[in-house]
Design a protein around this motif. Structure first.
Motif, PDB file in Angstrom:
ATOM      1  N   GLY A 144      58.690  74.432 -31.502  1.00 38.92           N
ATOM      2  CA  GLY A 144      58.552  73.013 -31.845  1.00 38.92           C
ATOM      3  C   GLY A 144      57.641  72.259 -30.895  1.00 38.92           C
ATOM      4  N   ASP A 145      57.662  72.619 -29.614  1.00 45.05           N
ATOM      5  CA  ASP A 145      56.766  71.971 -28.655  1.00 45.05           C
ATOM      6  C   ASP A 145      55.307  72.270 -28.991  1.00 45.05           C
ATOM      7  N   ASP A 146      55.039  73.528 -29.341  1.00 40.98           N
ATOM      8  CA  ASP A 146      53.672  73.902 -29.732  1.00 40.98           C
ATOM      9  C   ASP A 146      53.238  73.137 -30.981  1.00 40.98           C
ATOM     10  N   LEU A 147      54.143  73.058 -31.945  1.00 46.02           N
ATOM     11  CA  LEU A 147      53.828  72.358 -33.194  1.00 46.02           C
ATOM     12  C   LEU A 147      53.527  70.889 -32.923  1.00 46.02           C
ATOM     13  N   PHE A 148      54.340  70.257 -32.077  1.00 46.66           N
ATOM     14  CA  PHE A 148      54.129  68.858 -31.707  1.00 46.66           C
ATOM     15  C   PHE A 148      52.766  68.687 -31.038  1.00 46.66           C
ATOM     16  N   ALA A 149      52.403  69.637 -30.172  1.00 42.97           N
ATOM     17  CA  ALA A 149      51.103  69.584 -29.494  1.00 42.97           C
ATOM     18  C   ALA A 149      49.954  69.758 -30.486  1.00 42.97           C
ATOM     19  N   LEU A 150      50.133  70.648 -31.455  1.00 40.34           N
ATOM     20  CA  LEU A 150      49.085  70.834 -32.467  1.00 40.34           C
ATOM     21  C   LEU A 150      48.895  69.577 -33.311  1.00 40.34           C
ATOM     22  N   ILE A 151      49.993  68.912 -33.643  1.00 45.66           N
ATOM     23  CA  ILE A 151      49.891  67.647 -34.381  1.00 45.66           C
ATOM     24  C   ILE A 151      49.118  66.627 -33.554  1.00 45.66           C
ATOM     25  N   ALA A 152      49.434  66.540 -32.265  1.00 49.29           N
ATOM     26  CA  ALA A 152      48.725  65.610 -31.381  1.00 49.29           C
ATOM     27  C   ALA A 152      47.236  65.944 -31.319  1.00 49.29           C
ATOM     28  N   MET A 153      46.932  67.224 -31.242  1.00 49.02           N
ATOM     29  CA  MET A 153      45.533  67.655 -31.187  1.00 49.02           C
ATOM     30  C   MET A 153      44.794  67.268 -32.466  1.00 49.02           C
ATOM     31  N   LEU A 154      45.417  67.530 -33.597  1.00 45.20           N
ATOM     32  CA  LEU A 154      44.780  67.186 -34.873  1.00 45.20           C
ATOM     33  C   LEU A 154      44.645  65.673 -35.050  1.00 45.20           C
ATOM     34  N   ALA A 155      45.614  64.926 -34.559  1.00 48.58           N
ATOM     35  CA  ALA A 155      45.521  63.466 -34.620  1.00 48.58           C
ATOM     36  C   ALA A 155      44.389  62.965 -33.735  1.00 48.58           C
ATOM     37  N   TRP A 156      44.209  63.595 -32.568  1.00 47.21           N
ATOM     38  CA  TRP A 156      43.105  63.221 -31.687  1.00 47.21           C
ATOM     39  C   TRP A 156      41.771  63.387 -32.419  1.00 47.21           C
ATOM     40  N   VAL A 157      41.634  64.467 -33.175  1.00 43.47           N
ATOM     41  CA  VAL A 157      40.410  64.683 -33.958  1.00 43.47           C
ATOM     42  C   VAL A 157      40.177  63.487 -34.883  1.00 43.47           C
ATOM     43  N   GLY A 158      41.248  62.997 -35.505  1.00 46.76           N
ATOM     44  CA  GLY A 158      41.140  61.859 -36.408  1.00 46.76           C
ATOM     45  C   GLY A 158      40.778  60.561 -35.721  1.00 46.76           C
ATOM     46  N   ASP A 159      40.978  60.512 -34.389  1.00 48.63           N
ATOM     47  CA  ASP A 159      40.598  59.334 -33.604  1.00 48.63           C
ATOM     48  C   ASP A 159      39.136  59.364 -33.161  1.00 48.63           C
ATOM     49  N   GLN A 160      38.453  60.467 -33.401  1.00 53.45           N
ATOM     50  CA  GLN A 160      37.068  60.629 -32.950  1.00 53.45           C
ATOM     51  C   GLN A 160      36.120  60.457 -34.139  1.00 53.45           C
ATOM     52  N   PRO A 161      35.409  59.335 -34.208  1.00 50.66           N
ATOM     53  CA  PRO A 161      34.569  59.075 -35.383  1.00 50.66           C
ATOM     54  C   PRO A 161      33.610  60.218 -35.737  1.00 50.66           C
ATOM     55  N   THR A 162      33.055  60.887 -34.743  1.00 49.76           N
ATOM     56  CA  THR A 162      32.101  61.957 -35.054  1.00 49.76           C
ATOM     57  C   THR A 162      32.783  63.212 -35.600  1.00 49.76           C
TER      58      THR A 162
END
Length: 194
Positions: A144-162
């Protein structure tokens, strides 16, 4: 809580949501109070810290995502439930720029106003992951910790306009790394689309 106090609190949350979505979680409390047309002291009386304001704002969303996990557990295959829920989480976290940083910190801090909600959300994802693992649909070496981190990583991508144009492709790559299916292709639309 008195009716007028609840009305003021609801108004502050209604104003804060779009402001935080627009400017990110580091927005000034003073800016929020100005937009709400109240004094800073009024805002701080209801929400003494930015984290308390975010907890008030995000609490319902955390509850919705947790409930969504329960719905998916009973209505979908283990694999589809996991991927759908992660996609929903990523879409939601990109609504509030920077919230994933706050969530990652809050999950490690039991004193945080967001801690309990984040732990509950992580547990919901861990249940979906465990179900997918038990069905042989997900790798057994993540938790679950890994999954939570992957969600955070993918959300970070969504915060990057490029990177936004690549977000769906990157989601599919991560999903294929988590899932054990040979084809792993989960191309079902941009994060948040169902």
């Amino acid at each position: 809580m008195r009716v007028d106090a609840q009305r003021n609190r609801d108004h502050l949350l209604a104003v804060a949501g779009p402001v935080i979505a627009e400017q990110g979680i580091d927005v000034s409390m003073r800016d929020i109070s100005r937009r709400a047309d109240v004094g800073l002291a009024t805002l701080l009386r209801h929400f003494p810290t930015r984290e308390a304001l975010l907890e008030g704002l995000l609490h319902a969303s955390f509850g919705d995502l947790t409930a969504r996990a329960s719905e998916l557990e009973t209505a979908h295959t283990a694999e589809d439930a996991l991927v759908s829920w992660v996609r929903d989480c990523v879409a939601w976290t990109t609504e509030y720029r920077g919230v994933t940083v706050l969530m990652a910190a809050a999950i490690e801090d039991p004193e945080s106003a967001l801690h309990a909600s984040c732990v509950t959300l992580r547990a919901a994802g861990a249940r979906l992951l465990a179900r997918a693992q038990a069905a042989g649909a997900a790798r057994s070496d993540i938790d679950g910790d890994d999954l939570f981190a992957l969600i955070a990583m993918l959300a970070w991508v969504g915060d990057q306009p490029t990177l936004v144009p690549r977000a769906n492709h990157l989601f599919d790559l991560v999903a294929s790394a988590v899932l054990t299916r040979a084809d792993g292709d989960r191309g079902t639309g941009a994060p948040g689309e169902r």
